[in-house]
Design a protein around this motif. Structure first.
Motif, PDB file in Angstrom:
ATOM      1  N   GLU A   7       0.812  -1.212   0.000  1.00 50.66           N
ATOM      2  CA  GLU A   7       0.000   0.000   0.000  1.00 50.66           C
ATOM      3  C   GLU A   7       0.853   1.273   0.000  1.00 50.66           C
ATOM      4  O   GLU A   7       0.527   2.247  -0.680  1.00 50.66           O
ATOM      5  CB  GLU A   7      -0.917  -0.021   1.230  1.00 50.66           C
ATOM      6  N   MET A   8       1.958   1.234   0.755  1.00 52.92           N
ATOM      7  CA  MET A   8       2.807   2.433   0.811  1.00 52.92           C
ATOM      8  C   MET A   8       3.278   2.822  -0.593  1.00 52.92           C
ATOM      9  O   MET A   8       3.275   4.004  -0.964  1.00 52.92           O
ATOM     10  CB  MET A   8       4.011   2.176   1.727  1.00 52.92           C
ATOM     11  N   SER A   9       3.635   1.828  -1.391  1.00 54.59           N
ATOM     12  CA  SER A   9       4.104   2.118  -2.745  1.00 54.59           C
ATOM     13  C   SER A   9       2.993   2.722  -3.588  1.00 54.59           C
ATOM     14  O   SER A   9       3.229   3.657  -4.366  1.00 54.59           O
ATOM     15  CB  SER A   9       4.619   0.835  -3.408  1.00 54.59           C
ATOM     16  N   SER A  10       1.797   2.201  -3.431  1.00 53.92           N
ATOM     17  CA  SER A  10       0.689   2.749  -4.217  1.00 53.92           C
ATOM     18  C   SER A  10       0.441   4.205  -3.839  1.00 53.92           C
ATOM     19  O   SER A  10       0.169   5.043  -4.708  1.00 53.92           O
ATOM     20  CB  SER A  10      -0.586   1.933  -3.987  1.00 53.92           C
ATOM     21  N   ILE A  11       0.554   4.521  -2.558  1.00 51.34           N
ATOM     22  CA  ILE A  11       0.345   5.913  -2.121  1.00 51.34           C
ATOM     23  C   ILE A  11       1.428   6.806  -2.734  1.00 51.34           C
ATOM     24  O   ILE A  11       1.144   7.889  -3.255  1.00 51.34           O
ATOM     25  CB  ILE A  11       0.361   5.997  -0.580  1.00 51.34           C
ATOM     26  N   ILE A  12       2.679   6.343  -2.687  1.00 50.14           N
ATOM     27  CA  ILE A  12       3.786   7.147  -3.242  1.00 50.14           C
ATOM     28  C   ILE A  12       3.579   7.361  -4.741  1.00 50.14           C
ATOM     29  O   ILE A  12       3.752   8.477  -5.251  1.00 50.14           O
ATOM     30  CB  ILE A  12       5.149   6.470  -2.943  1.00 50.14           C
ATOM     31  N   ILE A  13       3.164   6.319  -5.433  1.00 50.35           N
ATOM     32  CA  ILE A  13       2.968   6.432  -6.890  1.00 50.35           C
ATOM     33  C   ILE A  13       1.862   7.449  -7.194  1.00 50.35           C
ATOM     34  O   ILE A  13       1.897   8.140  -8.220  1.00 50.35           O
ATOM     35  CB  ILE A  13       2.709   5.028  -7.493  1.00 50.35           C
ATOM     36  N   GLY A  14       0.933   7.596  -6.264  1.00 53.45           N
ATOM     37  CA  GLY A  14      -0.112   8.610  -6.419  1.00 53.45           C
ATOM     38  C   GLY A  14       0.428  10.039  -6.369  1.00 53.45           C
ATOM     39  O   GLY A  14      -0.274  10.985  -6.717  1.00 53.45           O
ATOM     40  N   HIS A  15       1.686  10.207  -5.946  1.00 54.33           N
ATOM     41  CA  HIS A  15       2.292  11.545  -5.874  1.00 54.33           C
ATOM     42  C   HIS A  15       3.254  11.813  -7.034  1.00 54.33           C
ATOM     43  O   HIS A  15       3.934  12.840  -7.044  1.00 54.33           O
ATOM     44  CB  HIS A  15       3.057  11.707  -4.550  1.00 54.33           C
ATOM     45  N   MET A  16       3.298  10.900  -7.990  1.00 48.70           N
ATOM     46  CA  MET A  16       4.293  11.061  -9.062  1.00 48.70           C
ATOM     47  C   MET A  16       3.897  12.188 -10.012  1.00 48.70           C
ATOM     48  O   MET A  16       2.720  12.444 -10.263  1.00 48.70           O
ATOM     49  CB  MET A  16       4.434   9.768  -9.876  1.00 48.70           C
ATOM     50  N   ASN A  17       4.922  12.806 -10.582  1.00 43.32           N
ATOM     51  CA  ASN A  17       4.736  13.827 -11.620  1.00 43.32           C
ATOM     52  C   ASN A  17       4.578  13.190 -12.993  1.00 43.32           C
ATOM     53  O   ASN A  17       4.891  12.004 -13.174  1.00 43.32           O
ATOM     54  CB  ASN A  17       5.966  14.757 -11.656  1.00 43.32           C
ATOM     55  N   ASP A  18       4.162  13.971 -13.954  1.00 42.43           N
ATOM     56  CA  ASP A  18       4.088  13.491 -15.338  1.00 42.43           C
ATOM     57  C   ASP A  18       5.441  12.895 -15.744  1.00 42.43           C
ATOM     58  O   ASP A  18       6.495  13.466 -15.452  1.00 42.43           O
ATOM     59  CB  ASP A  18       3.800  14.662 -16.298  1.00 42.43           C
ATOM     60  N   PHE A  19       5.380  11.780 -16.411  1.00 39.46           N
ATOM     61  CA  PHE A  19       6.571  11.063 -16.903  1.00 39.46           C
ATOM     62  C   PHE A  19       7.521  10.644 -15.779  1.00 39.46           C
ATOM     63  O   PHE A  19       8.728  10.532 -15.966  1.00 39.46           O
ATOM     64  CB  PHE A  19       7.319  11.886 -17.971  1.00 39.46           C
ATOM     65  N   GLY A  20       6.962  10.421 -14.588  1.00 39.30           N
ATOM     66  CA  GLY A  20       7.766   9.907 -13.474  1.00 39.30           C
ATOM     67  C   GLY A  20       8.233   8.483 -13.763  1.00 39.30           C
ATOM     68  O   GLY A  20       7.650   7.768 -14.571  1.00 39.30           O
TER      69      GLY A  20
END
Ligand code: NDP
Length: 335
Positions: A226-239
């Motif tokens: 879950e922690m990874s999914s939350i972090i991925i939700g904060h990614m910028n365009d083309f992260g």
């Protein structure tokens, strides 16, 4: 005749590995043949992949893993008595190896690099497989640029602590997540992470809003879940997300893996690249990574820390301790 001891896995792990899953076997090593070396193990590595790969091998099998040892007898002119070597012969005190037949990741034998007086254990830490994992897994997949924001999970561990320091060398802003306040303090005060958090006590979503108000460009994922999914939700365009491991689920039953929030929305809307890797993808370039990592260690740009357990009989304890988060830096056993 040399008597050797090795750990044999006799039962597949269920949940946290148990001592009864292993047997310590004592046996006579055969006389050396042409090309072979007798190696006395000095340092033994305990690693998460020894848990993750367990179900892939039929039992019984010899517990694999990296060691640093010294050549005590030789029938190979390239490796004289006293030479320090790195091999993948696993949890043993003595072994016979043949460098001429060294073909790949799992039957490695190579000379320990010149560590200029540092402990030989660095050869299976920052200047070994885990450092190489950080080097290629981060630089090749995340392609970081100066000024970008990088998040690392498992940040105080062997791989994560090196990733964060490489990211600083490359001029990035680095945010780490680790499992104790002491680890967080080490990351911020000694390794130069811009921000670090204890994922067990913080709200990952909320702290990222503060620490990465402009979003995350690179995420080095050691843990999954879950922690990874939350972090991925904060990614910028083309992260870019480098998926190195998923230790949060290694002790789980594969038929009952925990659910994590859906990622596809972020992946599409932010046009993310998420790529898994195995470090032996770059096997023919390992020497390049070892050279660069050693240089950074000698220059003080990469700091190393080791969590050392002593004694052959304690390798199992070191292994389950590492899985539970006892280690800051590289978990090792000194024989
Ligand atoms: P570490 O030194 O990071 O040790 C493991 C750490 O995992 C523990 O110290 C603990 O730290 C953390 N951990 C344990 N349980 C959890 C959990 N439920 N959630 C989050 N963190 C947890 O190990 P390595 O640096 O050797 O390995 C890190 C990752 O890299 C692993 O996933 C491993 O499989 C992977 N790897 C992948 C390779 C590849 O080729 N793809 C090669 C080598 C490693 P904490 O206190 O922070 O919880």
């Amino acid at each position: 005749m040399v008597k050797a001891r090795k750990y044999v896995v006799k039962k597949h792990f269920e949940g946290i590995p148990k001592r009864e899953d292993f047997e310590i076997v004592e046996y006579d090593l055969p006389p050396l043949q042409n090309g072979e070396l007798l190696v006395k193990a000095e340092w033994v590595s305990v690693d998460p992949y020894q848990r993750a790969y367990n179900s892939k091998y039929p039992v019984p099998y010899d517990q694999f893993g990296f060691i640093v040892g010294e050549v005590e007898d030789t029938r190979n002119p390239r490796f004289t008595i006293g030479t320090k070597v790195v091999t993948h012969n696993g949890w043993c005190d003595y072994c016979v190896v043949n460098p001429n037949e060294s073909k790949g990741m799992f039957d490695f034998v190579y000379k320990l690099p010149d560590l200029k007086g540092l402990s030989p254990s660095v050869g299976i830490g920052a200047a070994g497989m885990v450092g190489i994992t950080a080097y290629f897994g981060f630089l090749e997949i995340c392609q970081p640029k100066a000024g970008e924001t990088v998040v690392v999970t498992g940040a105080a561990g062997a791989v994560g602590s090196i990733v964060g320091q490489i990211a600083k060398i490359k001029g990035c802003k680095v945010i780490g997540f680790a499992g104790t306040d002491d680890k967080v303090a080490w990351l911020q005060n000694e390794l130069g992470f811009d921000k670090a958090y204890n994922y067990k006590t913080c709200n990952v979503n909320e702290v990222l809003k503060v620490a990465a108000p402009n979003g995350v460009d690179c995420y080095f994922d050691n843990v999954g879940g879950e922690m990874s999914s939350i972090i991925i939700g904060h990614m910028n365009d083309f992260g870019r997300v480098s998926v190195c491991g998923s230790i949060s689920a290694y002790n789980d039953d594969v038929s009952q893996l925990p659910r994590a929030p859906i990622l596809q929305f972020h992946v599409v809307m932010k046009q993310l690249k998420i790529e898994g890797f195995l470090v032996h993808r770059w096997l023919n370039r390992w020497p390049e990574a070892i050279e660069e990592l050693c240089k950074w260690v000698f220059e003080g740009k990469i700091k190393t820390k080791e969590h050392i357990t002593e004694g052959f009989d304690n390798i199992f304890n070191a292994f389950v301790g590492m899985l539970a988060g006892d280690n800051t830096g590289k978990a090792l056993v000194k024989l």
